[in-house]
Design an enzyme around this catalytic site. Structure first.
Site, PDB file in Angstrom:
ATOM      1  N   GLU A 314      -2.819   4.758   8.468  1.00  0.00           N
ATOM      2  CA  GLU A 314      -3.386   4.270   9.239  1.00  0.00           C
ATOM      3  C   GLU A 314      -2.470   4.015  10.963  1.00  0.00           C
ATOM      4  OE1 GLU A 314      -3.324   2.173   7.201  1.00  0.00           O
ATOM      5  OE2 GLU A 314      -5.614   1.273   6.795  1.00  0.00           O
ATOM      6  N   TRP A 428      -0.944   3.086  -4.270  1.00  0.00           N
ATOM      7  CA  TRP A 428      -2.117   1.830  -4.389  1.00  0.00           C
ATOM      8  C   TRP A 428      -2.107   1.777  -5.360  1.00  0.00           C
ATOM      9  CZ3 TRP A 428      -0.066  -1.217  -0.965  1.00  0.00           C
ATOM     10  CH2 TRP A 428       0.631  -1.031   0.526  1.00  0.00           C
TER      11      TRP A 428
HETATM   12  P1  ADP Z   1       2.760   5.264   3.169  1.00  0.00           P
HETATM   13  O1  ADP Z   1       1.811   6.603   2.455  1.00  0.00           O
HETATM   14  O2  ADP Z   1       3.210   5.801   4.051  1.00  0.00           O
HETATM   15  O3  ADP Z   1       2.739   4.547   2.491  1.00  0.00           O
HETATM   16  P2  ADP Z   1       0.600   3.537   3.256  1.00  0.00           P
HETATM   17  O4  ADP Z   1      -0.575   3.618   3.835  1.00  0.00           O
HETATM   18  O5  ADP Z   1       0.185   3.986   1.592  1.00  0.00           O
HETATM   19  O6  ADP Z   1       1.761   4.432   3.648  1.00  0.00           O
HETATM   20  O7  ADP Z   1       1.414   2.262   3.099  1.00  0.00           O
HETATM   21  C1  ADP Z   1       1.362   1.297   4.171  1.00  0.00           C
HETATM   22  C2  ADP Z   1       1.820  -0.242   3.538  1.00  0.00           C
HETATM   23  O8  ADP Z   1       2.607   0.084   2.591  1.00  0.00           O
HETATM   24  C3  ADP Z   1       2.019  -1.456   4.751  1.00  0.00           C
HETATM   25  O9  ADP Z   1       1.338  -2.017   5.246  1.00  0.00           O
HETATM   26  C4  ADP Z   1       3.698  -2.319   3.925  1.00  0.00           C
HETATM   27  O10 ADP Z   1       2.570  -3.330   2.940  1.00  0.00           O
HETATM   28  C5  ADP Z   1       4.046  -1.469   2.911  1.00  0.00           C
HETATM   29  N1  ADP Z   1       4.924  -0.202   3.151  1.00  0.00           N
HETATM   30  C6  ADP Z   1       5.568   0.297   4.814  1.00  0.00           C
HETATM   31  N2  ADP Z   1       6.681   0.744   3.851  1.00  0.00           N
HETATM   32  C7  ADP Z   1       7.045  -0.211   3.437  1.00  0.00           C
HETATM   33  C8  ADP Z   1       9.072  -1.141   3.610  1.00  0.00           C
HETATM   34  N3  ADP Z   1       9.350  -0.431   4.578  1.00  0.00           N
HETATM   35  N4  ADP Z   1       9.281  -2.049   3.038  1.00  0.00           N
HETATM   36  C9  ADP Z   1       7.926  -2.950   2.609  1.00  0.00           C
HETATM   37  N5  ADP Z   1       7.025  -2.220   2.778  1.00  0.00           N
HETATM   38  C10 ADP Z   1       6.031  -0.936   3.265  1.00  0.00           C
END
Ligand code: ADP
Length: 529
Positions: A314, A428
């Site tokens: 997002e 996820w």
């Molecule tokens: P991405 O594809 O960038 O991983 P997502 O939308 O799948 O993005 O996931 C986002 C979520 O992943 C965040 O809201 C958080 O909960 C987790 N997250 C992302 N980066 C980190 C980080 N460096 N440390 C802890 N949690 C993280």
């Protein structure tokens, strides 16, 4: 000042003009390396765009890719948006029904896919109602088609708020939700991501993106890298330690990035072979929390700096990124590293961030008070694709579902997650979906799924079951029930029979469960799951 719209095609046109002979190297699905440069990429992207428009597509139409990190996928990142089309980057690692859902929801008219994903496409075909053209990217199917076009297309000036990429994120429950990136959001995000306090790109960099192109456009790397004239090395889907090492060494890679699981495997490879990291200087790691030991090992043993990033689909996805400031450096090497290695990152221009309590009251940036993380900015979602209601609160803030502290230096540390999901190897898993299947198993009274730490995958699902009175249900029977009903990698690593704690309002107390079983997978062997 001239009111020119920000367009994604400007990025590749600039790179082809100012850094035309800077190389792009790409591994194909069959392992062969392909080499060309920005000038070549622009002309192939243009031919690709001409071919796409020859299919009768109209600006605003969606097309989907189901593809890995290759030069053809990179070209599509410019070819489709450059003509006003929206590229939906489908995630091949999702369960079939989710992939089909996203393509149908996007109403895509074309599906471009890599050869080794052919089987998925064959399985999905009957369920894809809007696809008119199925085209294999790998091999000569795509190349043959675009070879018939001149590659001299003129790129139109598009309204900068028009859609460019459609990225889906799997929420806590229900169907995946689409996030539509605009030309403006992508260009602004790329400008900031490349800054020295963020990813710090220059034309001397050689970037190996190990975050998938279908994951929030590989965190915007293709754009931030091209703006800076960096060389790219695309690894296809070969993210194992040995394959990465081969490319790092042979192509002089200076910069790479991805989820912690990939770098656990890479460190494991280095430890086993005794090799060094060659030209590698910096890694951006995120998507899940970076273990301190990982950052420390890379820096002290191999001289590679780790920059942790936090963000989400997002947010395009850049939220915060951990790089030193003079104030933090003045604290001395050890204290500075304590901060850099244990925080998700510091504030970056373009993302406003605050933490609030459950009554929406602002919390102090004292490094102690933990609250809900709310964000605002030009590359933050306003509403999910095709939804009529805004995803923001009345003041225009987006609630990330993460819980964090922010210290006086502006460094954020994630302490927990409100959203009930599990992130395994960067992907996820819906705990609620697993619970729904588990609770239907005869003999189950309550089923709760929580994510617990795992040394390779960061998190894995643990299923806790409270049995019906008199029930003699055992783990074997539960597994036999789950296996035909869930994708393999969603199957819980352990099934435990126990009483399930409830909160004051009668909900399952997941926090208590996570605490109770926090360590139960931490000694799992690296090759497990
Ligand atoms: P991405 O594809 O960038 O991983 P997502 O939308 O799948 O993005 O996931 C986002 C979520 O992943 C965040 O809201 C958080 O909960 C987790 N997250 C992302 N980066 C980190 C980080 N460096 N440390 C802890 N949690 C993280």
């Amino acid at each position: 000042m001239q009111n020119l719209p920000l367009n994604i095609s400007q990025i590749l046109r600039f790179a082809a003009t100012a850094h035309g002979d800077r190389e792009i190297v790409s591994k194909d699905c069959d392992g062969k390396l392909f080499r060309y440069d920005y000038a070549g990429a622009l002309s192939r992207a243009a031919a690709g765009a001409e071919w796409l428009m020859s299919l009768g597509l109209e600006p605003g139409d969606r097309i989907s890719s189901l593809a890995w990190n290759t030069h053809r996928h990179f070209e599509l990142f410019f070819a489709a948006p450059g003509k006003g089309l929206v590229l939906h980057t489908a995630n091949p690692r999702l369960p079939d029904e989710h992939i089909a859902f996203t393509i149908n929801h996007a109403e895509s008219r074309v599906l471009l896919y890599d050869a080794n994903l052919h089987e998925i496409v064959e399985r999905l075909k009957p369920a894809l109602h809007t696809i008119e053209h199925f085209v294999m990217l790998t091999g000569d199917d795509y190349d043959r088609r675009i070879a018939e076009f001149s590659g001299t297309t003129l790129w139109p000036d598009l309204e900068e708020n028009s859609g460019a990429f459609l990225c889906y994120t799997s929420g806590t429950t229900g169907d995946p939700k689409g996030v539509l990136y605009s030309h403006r959001s992508v260009v602004l995000h790329a400008l900031v991501a490349g800054l020295s306090g963020a990813l710090g790109f220059s034309a001397f960099d050689v970037i190996l993106p190990c975050q998938s192109l279908y994951h929030a456009t590989a965190w915007g790397l293709p754009f931030a890298g091209a703006i800076n004239g960096a060389k790219f090395v695309f690894p296809c889907d070969k993210f194992d330690g040995a394959s990465l090492q081969e490319l790092i060494k042979s192509e002089g890679v200076t910069f790479s990035g991805g989820v912690p699981t990939i770098w656990t495997m890479y460190l494991d490879h280095l430890a086993r072979t005794g090799e060094d990291t060659g030209t590698l200087e910096r890694l951006v790691i995120g998507g899940s929390a970076v273990p301190r030991a990982m950052a420390e090992t890379f820096e002290t043993q191999y001289g590679v700096k780790v920059r942790q990033i936090w963000g989400m689909t997002e947010m395009s996805p850049l939220g915060v990124l951990a790089t030193p400031t003079p104030k933090v450096a003045a604290l001395g090497h050890d204290e500075m590293n304590d901060i850099i290695w244990t925080r998700q990152g510091r504030l970056q221009f373009g993302v406003e961030l605050k933490i609030v309590d459950d009554d929406d009251q602002d919390l102090p940036h004292d490094g102690v008070a933990a609250g809900n993380v709310l964000v605002r900015g030009p590359w933050v979602l306003e509403r999910y694709y095709r939804q009529s209601v805004s995803a923001l609160d009345a003041d225009g803030w987006f609630d990330t579902g993460d819980i964090a502290t922010v210290d006086a230096n502006g460094f954020m540390r994630i302490t927990d997650r409100k959203k009930d999901v599990i992130k395994s190897g960067g992907e996820w898993i819906s705990s609620i979906d697993i619970e729904n299947v588990a609770v239907a198993c005869p003999g189950v009274k309550i089923a709760a799924v929580v994510g617990v730490f795992h040394p390779k995958w960061e998190e894995r699902p643990l299923l806790v079951i409270e049995r019906m009175p008199e029930s003699v249900l055992d783990e074997e029977a539960v597994r036999a029930w789950l296996e035909p009903r869930l994708v393999r990698w969603w199957l819980p690593d352990r099934v435990i029979f126990d009483d399930i704690p409830l909160t004051a309002t009668g909900k399952i107390d997941k926090k208590a469960l996570r605490g109770r079983y926090a360590e139960c997978l931490s000694v799992a062997p690296l090759s497990a799951a």
